[in-house]
Write a protein that holds these residues in place. Structure first.
Motif, mmCIF file in Angstrom:
data_model
loop_
_atom_site.group_PDB
_atom_site.id
_atom_site.type_symbol
_atom_site.label_atom_id
_atom_site.label_comp_id
_atom_site.label_asym_id
_atom_site.label_seq_id
_atom_site.Cartn_x
_atom_site.Cartn_y
_atom_site.Cartn_z
ATOM 1 N N UNK A 96 4.850 66.591 48.253
ATOM 2 C CA UNK A 96 5.400 65.720 47.414
ATOM 3 C C UNK A 96 4.966 64.435 47.368
ATOM 4 N N UNK A 97 4.887 63.629 46.185
ATOM 5 C CA UNK A 97 4.392 62.208 46.054
ATOM 6 C C UNK A 97 5.587 61.584 46.173
ATOM 7 N N UNK A 98 6.184 61.004 47.139
ATOM 8 C CA UNK A 98 7.645 60.296 47.441
ATOM 9 C C UNK A 98 7.180 59.311 48.407
ATOM 10 N N UNK A 99 8.090 58.282 48.290
ATOM 11 C CA UNK A 99 7.894 57.350 49.383
ATOM 12 C C UNK A 99 7.989 57.711 50.748
ATOM 13 N N UNK A 100 7.023 57.280 51.634
ATOM 14 C CA UNK A 100 7.220 57.765 53.070
ATOM 15 C C UNK A 100 7.995 56.525 54.067
#
Length: 602
Positions: free
Chosen positions: A159-163
């Protein structure tokens, strides 16, 4: 060969060691643990070998939200092996999470792990089965970074979500058994690629143990039929392939196999690569938790209607095992239609790829996923889903040929539990150019390498490295906050990943996808995206190290922050084969240590 890990790689928090021996007895008496040693319960029950396949339970978003409780448990079996499992409040294991772009995912996550150390009798270790360090001062879950056998966290792979904490941070977030349920709350991006993702623990030093034990589950972003309208209305089936310790480690090989020399083992007891496609595997496999154990590999059972087209979503959730999947009718490989890899449709964000690519086998390294169209065998015929042998190199582990699923036909076969919508509105046109058409601003080279702790003893514990070219190899340091690479959001880069070791490695990066451009200097025609790729091994005789060249896409603003890249063979990741990358806002100074800042070329 994946050997016993260096002790330097598993830094264990020691905050609880100050509990005085004189206070221990009083504490044990107060809790009653001296009189009531823990009894094992079958909390992570599994089907019998040869069972019919059941798909994981599904949890779907409603009104834009999927909110659920989820807990992780562990269990020691009589043979000494360990199981791990995710459970819903009603006891369903490893549910498939299904969301739409734009949805909120909220998980109230409870760590219910217990200490599985059974090295001494329970009467002599009255804390066994109880959470470790229950009297320690409370640490900040988001900052502790604690690494113990009963610590855990969640990673949402692909997923491209904030780390960041409460979303997809794996560097500092560490949840303990005496912590209150920890809330993961993240929003699926509006432009998220529709496809198959997954969730699993990502606690450095213990990832392999927990994933090998079964802690993993599928996550689906709906809408793949919008990328390819020809898929509309297809029934879909989720298959999660996991590895596990051998059920029958001392069994002789099946008589159907050619006679093999005695299996050679590494320090972990894993079987070394035979190079023949046969012999004892390093690990057994399971499909939706149905074990397919060595030596006879009784396959899981699946029934389809003759000629029925289905979309299969297949996840390799193995800790160390490579797959090379093929569907056989008789001995003949059948054509399958690949429509998505690693959560991304082949035709997405301006990719020039055809929406379907027909192949007769598909390789899936640990962590990878494939979505493909299959057709049920003709009436009266039988089919097998198999994994062909994978050559992992002279120092690799043995991943031989074996059957996984036996497929029979029946006109009365039940339907899979999910079906794609019958009507599909096409996805909007991408506002960004296809990443393969964007010139990289720089090129970097990194390399995998290994080294025995004692160079004079090749069987001593192995150190694993992933290193920026020009720097001295060193294992990943979980206590450091210094990034190995700094990148500016909005940039596109090319990364060359070399393999200077004699076993296969599996490159993965969090938060983003990439395009494979060439394989050891030879251009490949793969105009689609991945988040996991094999890097071929060095055999000691090559004139140069094998490599892959990847077009890395840092354009999404959601990925600003610090995260990791690593080998997804989790034994290697736990052993130090990982790096830290920091993506800074677009208006920040340029990235660090490129090979060529001007032309982006070697």
């Amino acid at each position: 060969m994946a050997r016993r890990l260096s002790t330097a790689c598993c830094v264990i928090a020691a905050a609880c060691l100050g509990l005085a021996a004189s206070g221990m007895t009083a504490w044990l008496g107060a809790t009653g643990l001296q009189d009531a040693p823990r009894t094992q319960q079958d909390v992570c029950a599994r089907p019998e070998p040869g069972s019919a396949l059941e798909e994981p339970a599904e949890l779907r978003s409603r009104d834009g939200v999927l909110e659920t409780d989820l807990s992780i448990h562990d269990q020691k079996l009589p043979d000494g092996t360990s199981r791990y499992c995710y459970l819903t409040p009603d006891g369903k294991p490893s549910p498939t999470l299904r969301l739409k772009p734009g949805d909120q995912l909220v998980i109230h996550f409870k760590n219910d792990l217990v200490d599985l150390d059974t090295a001494t009798p329970a009467i002599d270790r009255p804390l066994a089965g109880a959470p470790i360090c229950t009297t320690r001062p409370k640490a900040d879950v988001c900052a502790s970074g604690a690494m113990t056998p009963i610590s855990t966290n969640l990673h949402f792979h692909g997923l491209t979500v904030p780390p960041v904490c409460h979303q997809d941070d794996v560097l500092k977030t560490s949840i303990q058994p005496d912590d209150a349920p920890f809330e993961y709350r993240l929003r699926i991006p509006d432009d998220a690629p529709p496809g198959l993702y997954w969730y699993h623990p990502h606690l450095h030093g213990f990832s392999k143990t927990q994933v090998l034990g079964g802690a993993s589950g599928a996550l689906i972003i709906e809408g793949i039929e919008r990328a390819d309208p020809s898929l509309a209305g297809l029934p879909e089936r989720v298959l999660v392939i996991r590895d596990q310790d051998l059920v029958n480690p001392d069994a002789p090989p099946s008589k159907s196999e050619p006679v093999m020399t005695k299996s050679q083992l590494d320090n972990d007891g894993d079987v070394a690569n035979s190079g023949t496609g046969f012999g004892k595997p390093s690990k057994d496999l399971s499909v939706n938790f149905v074990p397919v154990p060595y030596p006879n590999y009784p396959p899981a059972q699946l029934t389809m209607k003759p000629g029925e087209r289905q979309l299969w979503r297949v996840l390799n959730a193995s800790a160390i095992t490579y797959l090379n999947l093929a569907l056989l009718v008789g001995r003949t490989p059948q054509q399958i239609g690949i429509v998505g890899l690693d959560g991304v449709p082949l035709q997405f964000e301006g990719s020039p790829s055809p929406s379907v690519q027909r192949v007769n086998h598909i390789g899936l390294p640990p962590g990878a996923r494939a979505e493909f169209i299959v057709e049920g065998p003709p009436a009266g015929a039988q089919a097998l889903l198999v994994t062909r042998a994978v050559d992992t190199g002279p120092a690799g582990e043995n991943d031989p040929n074996r059957a996984l699923v036996a497929i029979t036909t029946s006109v009365n076969a039940s339907e899979p539990q999910a079906r794609l919508p019958a009507h599909a509105e096409p996805l909007p046109r991408s506002e960004r150019p296809w990443v393969g058409d964007v010139a990289p601003v720089r090129v970097r080279k990194l390399f995998f390498s290994e080294q025995p702790e004692n160079p004079n003893d090749p069987n001593s514990p192995t150190k694993f490295f992933m290193t920026l070219d020009g720097e001295t190899p060193k294992p990943f340091d979980p206590q450091s906050d210094i990034p190995d690479i700094t990148v500016r959001q909005g940039d596109v880069e090319d990364w060359i990943i070399e393999n200077r070791s004699m076993e296969l490695h599996d490159f993965h990066i969090h938060q983003l996808h990439f395009q494979l451009l060439d394989w050891s200097g030879v251009a490949v025609n793969e105009p689609f995206l991945r988040d996991t790729v094999n890097v071929p091994y060095y055999n000691g005789r090559m004139l140069k190290y094998p490599s892959v060249r990847l077009r890395m896409d840092f354009r999404d603003p959601s990925i600003v922050g610090t995260f990791v890249y690593h080998c997804h063979v989790l034994e290697h990741e736990d052993g130090g084969m990982m790096g830290r990358i920091k993506v800074v806002p677009r208006d920040t100074a340029s990235s660090t240590k490129p090979l060529n800042q001007q032309k982006g070329e070697l």
